[in-house]
Design a protein around this motif. Structure first.
Motif, PDB file in Angstrom:
ATOM      1  N   PHE A 264       0.836  -1.203   0.000  1.00  0.00           N
ATOM      2  CA  PHE A 264       0.000   0.000   0.000  1.00  0.00           C
ATOM      3  C   PHE A 264       0.873   1.256   0.000  1.00  0.00           C
ATOM      4  CE2 PHE A 264      -2.539   3.231   2.358  1.00  0.00           C
ATOM      5  CZ  PHE A 264      -3.518   3.423   1.399  1.00  0.00           C
ATOM      6  N   LEU A 265       1.931   1.253   0.795  1.00  0.00           N
ATOM      7  CA  LEU A 265       2.858   2.389   0.801  1.00  0.00           C
ATOM      8  C   LEU A 265       3.542   2.550  -0.557  1.00  0.00           C
ATOM      9  CD1 LEU A 265       4.491   2.077   4.327  1.00  0.00           C
ATOM     10  CD2 LEU A 265       2.784   3.745   3.553  1.00  0.00           C
ATOM     11  N   LEU A 266       3.870   1.432  -1.199  1.00  0.00           N
ATOM     12  CA  LEU A 266       4.466   1.499  -2.537  1.00  0.00           C
ATOM     13  C   LEU A 266       3.486   2.099  -3.547  1.00  0.00           C
ATOM     14  CD1 LEU A 266       6.343  -1.926  -2.757  1.00  0.00           C
ATOM     15  CD2 LEU A 266       7.360   0.347  -2.534  1.00  0.00           C
ATOM     16  N   LEU A 267       2.220   1.701  -3.462  1.00  0.00           N
ATOM     17  CA  LEU A 267       1.211   2.247  -4.367  1.00  0.00           C
ATOM     18  C   LEU A 267       1.023   3.750  -4.136  1.00  0.00           C
ATOM     19  CD1 LEU A 267      -1.479  -0.595  -4.230  1.00  0.00           C
ATOM     20  CD2 LEU A 267       0.121  -0.118  -6.089  1.00  0.00           C
TER      21      LEU A 267
ATOM     22  N   TYR B 202      -7.886  11.455  -5.824  1.00  0.00           N
ATOM     23  CA  TYR B 202      -6.727  11.044  -6.615  1.00  0.00           C
ATOM     24  C   TYR B 202      -6.089   9.778  -6.033  1.00  0.00           C
ATOM     25  CZ  TYR B 202      -2.113  11.279  -8.790  1.00  0.00           C
ATOM     26  OH  TYR B 202      -0.967  10.975  -9.476  1.00  0.00           O
ATOM     27  N   PHE B 203      -6.220   9.593  -4.711  1.00  0.00           N
ATOM     28  CA  PHE B 203      -5.565   8.469  -4.047  1.00  0.00           C
ATOM     29  C   PHE B 203      -6.461   7.232  -3.915  1.00  0.00           C
ATOM     30  CE2 PHE B 203      -3.303  12.255  -2.674  1.00  0.00           C
ATOM     31  CZ  PHE B 203      -2.015  11.893  -3.036  1.00  0.00           C
ATOM     32  N   LEU B 204      -7.670   7.276  -4.433  1.00  0.00           N
ATOM     33  CA  LEU B 204      -8.558   6.111  -4.395  1.00  0.00           C
ATOM     34  C   LEU B 204      -7.987   4.887  -5.125  1.00  0.00           C
ATOM     35  CD1 LEU B 204     -12.115   7.687  -4.720  1.00  0.00           C
ATOM     36  CD2 LEU B 204     -11.065   6.646  -2.708  1.00  0.00           C
ATOM     37  N   PRO B 205      -7.260   5.047  -6.233  1.00  0.00           N
ATOM     38  CA  PRO B 205      -6.680   3.865  -6.871  1.00  0.00           C
ATOM     39  C   PRO B 205      -5.697   3.089  -5.982  1.00  0.00           C
ATOM     40  CG  PRO B 205      -6.759   5.640  -8.447  1.00  0.00           C
ATOM     41  CD  PRO B 205      -7.148   6.216  -7.120  1.00  0.00           C
ATOM     42  N   SER B 206      -5.078   3.751  -5.022  1.00  0.00           N
ATOM     43  CA  SER B 206      -4.201   3.020  -4.094  1.00  0.00           C
ATOM     44  C   SER B 206      -5.012   2.094  -3.201  1.00  0.00           C
ATOM     45  CB  SER B 206      -3.400   3.989  -3.221  1.00  0.00           C
ATOM     46  OG  SER B 206      -2.449   4.667  -3.985  1.00  0.00           O
ATOM     47  N   ILE B 207      -6.179   2.554  -2.789  1.00  0.00           N
ATOM     48  CA  ILE B 207      -7.043   1.724  -1.941  1.00  0.00           C
ATOM     49  C   ILE B 207      -7.585   0.551  -2.740  1.00  0.00           C
ATOM     50  CG2 ILE B 207      -9.184   1.707  -0.605  1.00  0.00           C
ATOM     51  CD1 ILE B 207      -8.527   4.692   0.044  1.00  0.00           C
TER      52      ILE B 207
END
Length: 159
Positions: free
Chosen positions: A105-108, A131-136
């Motif tokens: 998750f930190l890498l994403l 913008y950060f939803l794709p990481s989740i």
């Protein structure tokens, strides 16, 4: 430890690329994970002799061509992210599944921050928190891939 052939690696990368270029729209586009990055990270951690920083860089170049944005931003972000994944790959084997998921998750997030900084340097607008939803969604995809792989491995061990 089993050796991995190149077929599942590159077929899964091709499938991830196809999923990435599907015509997503609306809310699905906003939460679409970076399929290609998740699969690159998976194979970089699982089979670094078949999928490495060069593969990540090439996958990033493909993403640059697909997105039509700033050329080189995904290539740079994927390569740096893959470097961090490979650097801690041996230590990550000692972590449990949830600790590994936290690291991925930190890498994403790092990848998204890198592309965001590059976009801002190129004169782009500051996006919102969406913008950060794709990481989740990417970490949910990661857990699906990991649990599917564990299920396949446990079935093959029972046979």
């Amino acid at each position: 430890m089993t050796t991995t052939s190149f077929k599942p690696v590159y077929l899964s990368l091709l499938l991830a690329l196809i999923l990435q270029i599907l015509p997503w729209s609306g809310d699905l586009l906003m939460v679409r994970p970076e399929f290609l990055l998740v699969i690159v990270l998976y194979w970089t951690l699982r089979a670094p002799h078949l999928c490495n920083i060069g593969t990540a860089w090439f996958a990033g170049l493909l993403m640059d061509l697909i997105s039509g944005g700033l050329f080189g931003q995904f290539a740079l972000a994927y390569a740096i992210t893959s470097y961090f994944a490979v650097t801690y790959q041996r230590r990550l084997a000692l972590f449990n599944i949830w600790q590994q998921a936290g690291y991925v998750f930190l890498l994403l997030l790092f990848t998204q921050l890198t592309t965001l900084v590059l976009k801002l340097f190129a004169g782009g607008e500051l996006p919102g928190w969406q913008y950060f939803l794709p990481s989740i969604s990417g970490i949910l995809l990661w857990q699906f891939v990991i649990f599917s792989r564990l299920r396949i491995d446990s079935r093959s061990n029972q046979a």
